[in-house]
Scaffold this motif. Structure first.
Motif, PDB file in Angstrom:
ATOM      1  N   GLN A 177       0.824  -1.209   0.000  1.00 57.51           N
ATOM      2  CA  GLN A 177       0.000   0.000   0.000  1.00 57.51           C
ATOM      3  C   GLN A 177       0.851   1.250   0.000  1.00 57.51           C
ATOM      4  OE1 GLN A 177      -2.301  -0.868   3.645  1.00 57.51           O
ATOM      5  NE2 GLN A 177      -4.119  -0.529   2.412  1.00 57.51           N
ATOM      6  N   ASP A 178       0.447   2.229  -0.770  1.00 55.33           N
ATOM      7  CA  ASP A 178       0.925   3.596  -0.622  1.00 55.33           C
ATOM      8  C   ASP A 178      -0.307   4.421  -0.256  1.00 55.33           C
ATOM      9  OD1 ASP A 178       3.342   2.672  -1.442  1.00 55.33           O
ATOM     10  OD2 ASP A 178       3.507   3.931  -3.217  1.00 55.33           O
ATOM     11  N   ILE A 179      -0.270   5.074   0.891  1.00 59.19           N
ATOM     12  CA  ILE A 179      -1.425   5.841   1.352  1.00 59.19           C
ATOM     13  C   ILE A 179      -1.012   7.303   1.517  1.00 59.19           C
ATOM     14  CG2 ILE A 179      -3.120   6.158   3.199  1.00 59.19           C
ATOM     15  CD1 ILE A 179      -2.858   3.198   3.833  1.00 59.19           C
ATOM     16  N   VAL A 180      -1.723   8.194   0.846  1.00 58.79           N
ATOM     17  CA  VAL A 180      -1.466   9.636   0.952  1.00 58.79           C
ATOM     18  C   VAL A 180      -2.715  10.292   1.521  1.00 58.79           C
ATOM     19  CG1 VAL A 180      -0.925  11.750  -0.305  1.00 58.79           C
ATOM     20  CG2 VAL A 180       0.117   9.579  -1.002  1.00 58.79           C
ATOM     21  N   GLU A 181      -2.534  11.053   2.586  1.00 58.78           N
ATOM     22  CA  GLU A 181      -3.680  11.709   3.212  1.00 58.78           C
ATOM     23  C   GLU A 181      -3.297  13.110   3.637  1.00 58.78           C
ATOM     24  OE1 GLU A 181      -4.672   9.539   6.814  1.00 58.78           O
ATOM     25  OE2 GLU A 181      -2.712   8.626   6.741  1.00 58.78           O
ATOM     26  N   GLN A 182      -4.269  13.996   3.663  1.00 56.44           N
ATOM     27  CA  GLN A 182      -4.027  15.388   4.046  1.00 56.44           C
ATOM     28  C   GLN A 182      -5.309  15.988   4.599  1.00 56.44           C
ATOM     29  OE1 GLN A 182      -2.856  16.673   0.125  1.00 56.44           O
ATOM     30  NE2 GLN A 182      -4.854  17.561  -0.293  1.00 56.44           N
ATOM     31  N   GLN A 183      -5.149  16.919   5.512  1.00 56.93           N
ATOM     32  CA  GLN A 183      -6.316  17.617   6.067  1.00 56.93           C
ATOM     33  C   GLN A 183      -5.908  19.004   6.515  1.00 56.93           C
ATOM     34  OE1 GLN A 183      -9.660  16.114   8.817  1.00 56.93           O
ATOM     35  NE2 GLN A 183      -8.230  17.035  10.234  1.00 56.93           N
ATOM     36  N   LEU A 184      -6.722  19.965   6.220  1.00 54.03           N
ATOM     37  CA  LEU A 184      -6.508  21.328   6.707  1.00 54.03           C
ATOM     38  C   LEU A 184      -7.683  21.687   7.611  1.00 54.03           C
ATOM     39  CD1 LEU A 184      -5.294  24.403   4.683  1.00 54.03           C
ATOM     40  CD2 LEU A 184      -7.185  24.626   6.298  1.00 54.03           C
ATOM     41  N   MET A 185      -7.392  22.148   8.815  1.00 50.73           N
ATOM     42  CA  MET A 185      -8.442  22.554   9.756  1.00 50.73           C
ATOM     43  C   MET A 185      -8.231  24.015  10.142  1.00 50.73           C
ATOM     44  SD  MET A 185      -9.618  20.907  13.422  1.00 50.73           S
ATOM     45  CE  MET A 185     -10.433  19.520  12.640  1.00 50.73           C
ATOM     46  N   VAL A 186      -9.305  24.756  10.174  1.00 50.69           N
ATOM     47  CA  VAL A 186      -9.238  26.167  10.528  1.00 50.69           C
ATOM     48  C   VAL A 186     -10.092  26.420  11.769  1.00 50.69           C
ATOM     49  CG1 VAL A 186     -11.143  26.762   8.968  1.00 50.69           C
ATOM     50  CG2 VAL A 186      -9.533  28.523   9.662  1.00 50.69           C
ATOM     51  N   ARG A 187      -9.598  27.255  12.670  1.00 49.08           N
ATOM     52  CA  ARG A 187     -10.365  27.711  13.841  1.00 49.08           C
ATOM     53  C   ARG A 187     -10.420  29.227  13.796  1.00 49.08           C
ATOM     54  NH1 ARG A 187     -10.023  29.169  19.593  1.00 49.08           N
ATOM     55  NH2 ARG A 187      -7.798  29.618  19.332  1.00 49.08           N
ATOM     56  N   VAL A 188     -11.607  29.764  13.912  1.00 48.45           N
ATOM     57  CA  VAL A 188     -11.768  31.218  13.894  1.00 48.45           C
ATOM     58  C   VAL A 188     -12.398  31.660  15.215  1.00 48.45           C
ATOM     59  CG1 VAL A 188     -12.028  31.240  11.396  1.00 48.45           C
ATOM     60  CG2 VAL A 188     -14.065  31.165  12.852  1.00 48.45           C
ATOM     61  N   VAL A 189     -12.130  32.901  15.583  1.00 46.82           N
ATOM     62  CA  VAL A 189     -12.685  33.477  16.814  1.00 46.82           C
ATOM     63  C   VAL A 189     -13.391  34.784  16.448  1.00 46.82           C
ATOM     64  CG1 VAL A 189     -12.189  34.375  19.125  1.00 46.82           C
ATOM     65  CG2 VAL A 189     -10.822  32.485  18.191  1.00 46.82           C
ATOM     66  N   ASP A 245     -15.817  37.657  18.411  1.00 42.55           N
ATOM     67  CA  ASP A 245     -16.381  38.146  19.682  1.00 42.55           C
ATOM     68  C   ASP A 245     -16.279  37.101  20.789  1.00 42.55           C
ATOM     69  OD1 ASP A 245     -17.036  40.548  18.507  1.00 42.55           O
ATOM     70  OD2 ASP A 245     -19.070  39.893  17.964  1.00 42.55           O
ATOM     71  N   GLY A 246     -15.168  36.399  20.834  1.00 41.54           N
ATOM     72  CA  GLY A 246     -14.947  35.390  21.881  1.00 41.54           C
ATOM     73  C   GLY A 246     -15.579  34.051  21.609  1.00 41.54           C
ATOM     74  N   HIS A 247     -16.192  33.883  20.449  1.00 44.73           N
ATOM     75  CA  HIS A 247     -16.816  32.611  20.082  1.00 44.73           C
ATOM     76  C   HIS A 247     -15.965  31.929  19.010  1.00 44.73           C
ATOM     77  CE1 HIS A 247     -20.014  35.122  21.745  1.00 44.73           C
ATOM     78  NE2 HIS A 247     -20.599  33.989  22.133  1.00 44.73           N
ATOM     79  N   ALA A 248     -15.700  30.635  19.196  1.00 41.90           N
ATOM     80  CA  ALA A 248     -14.830  29.912  18.273  1.00 41.90           C
ATOM     81  C   ALA A 248     -15.612  28.864  17.502  1.00 41.90           C
ATOM     82  CB  ALA A 248     -13.701  29.226  19.042  1.00 41.90           C
ATOM     83  N   ALA A 249     -15.170  28.606  16.285  1.00 45.56           N
ATOM     84  CA  ALA A 249     -15.748  27.535  15.471  1.00 45.56           C
ATOM     85  C   ALA A 249     -14.642  26.960  14.601  1.00 45.56           C
ATOM     86  CB  ALA A 249     -16.893  28.065  14.601  1.00 45.56           C
ATOM     87  N   ARG A 250     -14.815  25.682  14.246  1.00 39.41           N
ATOM     88  CA  ARG A 250     -13.829  24.992  13.416  1.00 39.41           C
ATOM     89  C   ARG A 250     -14.497  24.424  12.177  1.00 39.41           C
ATOM     90  NH1 ARG A 250      -9.110  23.567  16.307  1.00 39.41           N
ATOM     91  NH2 ARG A 250      -9.308  23.875  18.559  1.00 39.41           N
ATOM     92  N   ALA A 251     -13.700  24.251  11.134  1.00 42.73           N
ATOM     93  CA  ALA A 251     -14.131  23.533   9.933  1.00 42.73           C
ATOM     94  C   ALA A 251     -12.881  22.919   9.315  1.00 42.73           C
ATOM     95  CB  ALA A 251     -14.817  24.465   8.939  1.00 42.73           C
ATOM     96  N   ALA A 252     -13.077  21.811   8.594  1.00 44.90           N
ATOM     97  CA  ALA A 252     -11.934  21.096   8.028  1.00 44.90           C
ATOM     98  C   ALA A 252     -12.242  20.652   6.616  1.00 44.90           C
ATOM     99  CB  ALA A 252     -11.594  19.882   8.888  1.00 44.90           C
TER     100      ALA A 252
END
Length: 467
Positions: A58-70, A72-79
């Motif tokens: 097997q050759d396995i290639v994987e990648q992921q980018l995750m962002v966190r934003v703030v 007014d003091g509230h945070a959320a993530r998406a990937a």
């Protein structure tokens, strides 16, 4: 010349230029108060084999980018795994953070990391792993299978290598990328009803000493034929390095994390400074160690620090990320992590139990009657407050009689306190072996062999009457 063209090691899944370009685009697409983005990538090559042939390469290639934003003091993530088109992902995170603020929900998000003054120098890229290609790994697999067959048995396993990448950028000025080699091996040899297992991994393929360990595993499997039953009871034991490393799997649940400390539960919150193990035992999460899988910084871009959990047997410190460090009024140790199906939190990722000075043969020679345990499996936590776990011994396990290994014994269930067992250690081996930490990105546990006076096999936990 690009990084991929310069390097002869395992190929990169992304590479420094593409990784930082994607992170820069994520920051540019955000209109939040603060933004943090990290990219993980891995390009792995695996040579699997069984009995007479290499199968399922097997050759396995994987990648992921995750962002966190703030906002007014509230945070959320998406990937996303589509790193060339991350604008929609960033906007989705921004909308989620704004929705929380508009709903009047409490907002206590921790800030993103600022650019550090310096970065630790972790030895993460080894050129010898670049030459451990499919040809060399197939040759070793062939040697293992041929040697096991000549011994009357069969060999099963996997030899592999990978390049692991981590890149982080924040609106606070962090902009870093690292690329690390990884070499790993797992081998099981079966001869009649005897078996032996070997696992090791690290940054260097040469350090695995694969040839010698193939020979050792075949010899142990041959000696482990016709095992006897091991009766329940208390035995002096010598744990091989893989069995000892199994204890380290649970330190993240015993309270050596910032979140547990902030909640006032677990080892550091309740027993800091207490002597819970032998003075011969020191355990640390050490991302700068030359063993296991060191790496220089975490998902938040914070440089990693060595954090001692047990200092000569005394409970010491906990790992933190930005969130738990803020709760504790301290600084992050660089252990931010996000596992699958878990909330983000600080955890240990390169656990190392310090080696001693006693060769394994000398550990065994110091036992009049006892048991040698090659490894444990199916281990589970029973009581994290009491550090009690249960599991089963497996593969090449032997009685020790008059200081030498004699008759093989079958696997047996145990239920023991990890701190209790470590408190009864009277000698520590001089060689470390490493195993993966499950569900932990770039996770590894490394330990030496241990000699423990009084280890209870059986379903019920050990008590003070047993020792």
């Amino acid at each position: 010349m690009t990084e991929n063209q310069r390097d002869t090691g395992p190929r990169h899944a992304v590479g420094e230029d593409r990784a930082l370009t994607a992170l820069d685009a994520a920051l540019a697409a955000s209109d939040a108060d603060a933004t943090e983005a990290f990219l993980t990538a891995r390009s792995g090559e695996y040579t699997r084999f069984a009995d007479t042939r290499v199968h399922h390469p097997q050759d396995i290639v994987e990648q992921q980018l995750m962002v966190r934003v703030v906002v007014d003091g509230h945070a959320a993530r998406a990937a996303t795994s589509r790193i060339e088109d991350i604008t929609g992902t960033v906007h989705r995170a921004c909308r989620a953070a704004r929705a929380q603020a508009a709903a009047g929900l409490p907002g206590h998000a921790h800030p993103v990391a600022a650019a550090p003054e310096g970065r630790p120098d972790a030895p993460v890229r080894h050129p010898d792993t670049g030459t451990w290609d499919v040809g060399e790994r197939s040759r070793l697999a062939g040697h293992a299978m041929d040697a096991a067959r000549r011994a009357g048995g069969a060999a099963y396993g996997m030899f592999g290598r990978a390049t692991t990448e981590l890149a982080v950028a924040t609106s606070g000025g962090v902009r870093v990328h690292t690329s690390a080699t990884e070499a790993g091996a797992a081998l099981t040899v079966k001869i009649d009803d005897g078996s032996s297992h070997w696992t090791d991994l690290g940054r260097s393929s040469t350090a695995l000493d694969t040839h010698a360990n193939i020979t050792r595993a075949i010899g142990q499997a041959r000696a482990a034929r016709t095992p006897e039953e091991l009766p329940d009871g208390v035995h002096d034991v010598v744990l091989g390095p893989l069995a000892a490393a199994e204890f380290l799997d649970f330190f993240g649940t015993f309270g050596f994390t910032g979140s547990a400390l902030a909640d006032g539960v677990g080892a550091v919150a309740e027993r800091r400074g207490h002597q819970v193990a032998s003075p011969l035992i020191t355990v640390a999460d050490d991302a700068l160690a030359p063993v296991g899988l060191p790496i220089a910084f975490d998902f938040e871009g914070v440089p990693k620090r060595r954090v001692t959990f047990l200092d000569r047997g005394r409970v010491a410190d906990a790992v933190t990320d930005l969130a738990s460090a803020a709760l504790l009024g301290t600084t992050s140790t660089g252990h931010a992590h996000i596992a699958r199906e878990e909330s983000p939190r600080a955890i240990p990722m390169n656990l190392v139990m310090s080696a001693g000075h006693t060769p394994e043969d000398a550990l065994i020679a110091g036992v009049e009657r006892g048991v040698y345990i090659q490894r444990f499996w199916y281990t589970r936590a029973v009581d994290t407050q009491a550090t009690t776990i249960t599991g089963v011994s497996r593969d090449a396990c032997f009685l020790i009689e008059h200081g030498v290994l004699t008759r093989p014994v079958r696997g047996r269930r145990f239920t023991e306190s990890v701190f209790g067992a470590l408190a009864r250690v009277d000698a520590v081996g001089d060689r470390l072996a490493s195993k993966p930490l499950m569900n932990t990105w770039n996770g590894c546990a490394s330990a030496p062999a241990l000699r423990i006076r009084g280890f209870r096999f059986g379903s019920r936990p050990a008590t003070s009457r047993d020792t």
